[in-house]
Design a protein around this motif. Structure first.
Motif, PDB file in Angstrom:
ATOM      1  N   SER A   1       0.992  -1.214   0.035  1.00 49.70           N
ATOM      2  CA  SER A   1      -0.140  -0.202   0.045  1.00 49.70           C
ATOM      3  C   SER A   1       0.883   1.127  -0.076  1.00 49.70           C
ATOM      4  O   SER A   1       0.497   2.362  -0.673  1.00 49.70           O
ATOM      5  CB  SER A   1      -1.058   0.015   1.101  1.00 49.70           C
ATOM      6  N   MET A   2       2.071   1.270   0.570  1.00 43.77           N
ATOM      7  CA  MET A   2       3.021   2.318   0.650  1.00 43.77           C
ATOM      8  C   MET A   2       3.404   2.620  -0.571  1.00 43.77           C
ATOM      9  O   MET A   2       3.614   3.714  -1.126  1.00 43.77           O
ATOM     10  CB  MET A   2       3.902   2.251   1.648  1.00 43.77           C
ATOM     11  N   CYS A   3       3.866   1.676  -1.463  1.00 41.66           N
ATOM     12  CA  CYS A   3       4.577   1.598  -2.424  1.00 41.66           C
ATOM     13  C   CYS A   3       3.549   2.231  -3.601  1.00 41.66           C
ATOM     14  O   CYS A   3       3.683   2.820  -4.475  1.00 41.66           O
ATOM     15  CB  CYS A   3       4.947   0.173  -3.023  1.00 41.66           C
ATOM     16  N   SER A   4       2.223   1.409  -3.412  1.00 42.57           N
ATOM     17  CA  SER A   4       1.364   1.981  -4.487  1.00 42.57           C
ATOM     18  C   SER A   4       1.059   3.519  -4.208  1.00 42.57           C
ATOM     19  O   SER A   4       0.826   4.148  -5.347  1.00 42.57           O
ATOM     20  CB  SER A   4       0.052   1.187  -4.260  1.00 42.57           C
ATOM     21  N   GLY A   5       0.760   3.959  -3.091  1.00 42.23           N
ATOM     22  CA  GLY A   5       0.593   5.381  -2.852  1.00 42.23           C
ATOM     23  C   GLY A   5       1.694   6.354  -3.370  1.00 42.23           C
ATOM     24  O   GLY A   5       1.448   7.216  -4.151  1.00 42.23           O
ATOM     25  N   LEU A   6       2.795   5.929  -3.126  1.00 45.54           N
ATOM     26  CA  LEU A   6       4.216   6.543  -3.495  1.00 45.54           C
ATOM     27  C   LEU A   6       4.312   6.671  -5.060  1.00 45.54           C
ATOM     28  O   LEU A   6       4.479   7.868  -5.627  1.00 45.54           O
ATOM     29  CB  LEU A   6       5.340   6.333  -2.769  1.00 45.54           C
ATOM     30  N   PHE A   7       3.921   5.508  -5.803  1.00 39.76           N
ATOM     31  CA  PHE A   7       3.947   5.402  -7.071  1.00 39.76           C
ATOM     32  C   PHE A   7       3.040   6.381  -7.739  1.00 39.76           C
ATOM     33  O   PHE A   7       3.107   7.224  -8.843  1.00 39.76           O
ATOM     34  CB  PHE A   7       3.749   3.876  -7.666  1.00 39.76           C
ATOM     35  N   TYR A   8       1.557   6.478  -7.106  1.00 34.63           N
ATOM     36  CA  TYR A   8       0.567   7.122  -7.678  1.00 34.63           C
ATOM     37  C   TYR A   8       1.014   8.647  -7.546  1.00 34.63           C
ATOM     38  O   TYR A   8       0.827   9.369  -8.524  1.00 34.63           O
ATOM     39  CB  TYR A   8      -0.628   6.705  -6.880  1.00 34.63           C
ATOM     40  N   ALA A   9       1.580   9.031  -6.412  1.00 35.49           N
ATOM     41  CA  ALA A   9       1.930  10.399  -6.382  1.00 35.49           C
ATOM     42  C   ALA A   9       2.854  10.985  -7.226  1.00 35.49           C
ATOM     43  O   ALA A   9       3.065  12.056  -7.760  1.00 35.49           O
ATOM     44  CB  ALA A   9       2.367  10.703  -4.842  1.00 35.49           C
ATOM     45  N   LYS A  10       3.881   9.982  -7.418  1.00 37.29           N
ATOM     46  CA  LYS A  10       5.103  10.232  -8.313  1.00 37.29           C
ATOM     47  C   LYS A  10       4.729  10.329  -9.812  1.00 37.29           C
ATOM     48  O   LYS A  10       4.831  11.303 -10.609  1.00 37.29           O
ATOM     49  CB  LYS A  10       6.095   9.300  -8.433  1.00 37.29           C
ATOM     50  N   LEU A  11       3.622   9.264 -10.162  1.00 40.70           N
ATOM     51  CA  LEU A  11       3.108   9.557 -11.573  1.00 40.70           C
ATOM     52  C   LEU A  11       2.299  10.787 -11.646  1.00 40.70           C
ATOM     53  O   LEU A  11       2.337  11.508 -12.798  1.00 40.70           O
ATOM     54  CB  LEU A  11       2.409   8.154 -11.751  1.00 40.70           C
TER      55      LEU A  11
END
Length: 137
Positions: A96-106
């Motif tokens: 969940s942390m990786c998904s949130g950070l990838f979404y924010a980065k994209l």
């Protein structure tokens, strides 16, 4: 974006290998029998024991759970089941942390698109582009 991906991959490998060592140590010193074991094999060598601990660790951390290897329901294997449940919870938090950070980065990368604003507005009433270009609406 590539550095962030590499960072999370290295963090994933670090988590998995830490749990491999923890599972191996708990299985060797805190259980009555060998709890990390293939169903068809008896006593394992150290290398095979680490391989099974690695397989159990990454399938538990990613919550894949193929079903061919897992902590048995034996009474003496409670410490292994406890470590696996903690690892699964940390794995879900990691995903969940990786998904949130990838979404924010994209979202930050896609938010830099060039937008042109116009002061002219064209409004058309009626059917719009329905295929009748000859009629004036």
């Amino acid at each position: 974006f590539g550095r962030v991906l590499l960072f999370f991959l290295m963090l994933y490998m670090m988590f998995v290998y830490c749990f491999v060592v923890l599972l191996y140590l708990v299985d060797r010193y805190y259980t009555d029998s060998s709890c990390i074991n293939a169903p068809e094999e008896g006593e394992l060598s150290t290398r095979a024991h680490f391989e099974y601990a690695f397989e159990l660790s990454w399938t538990t951390f990613t919550t894949v759970g193929y079903g061919n290897l897992g902590p048995p329901p034996d009474l003496g294997c409670y410490p292994i089941r406890l470590v696996c449940s903690i690892e699964a919870i940390l794995g879900m938090a990691f995903v969940s942390m990786c998904s949130g950070l990838f979404y924010a980065k994209l979202l930050r990368l896609l938010g830099r698109a060039q937008v042109t604003f116009s002061s002219t507005l064209c409004v058309q009433y009626g059917k719009g582009l329905s295929g009748n270009e000859d009629e004036d609406v």
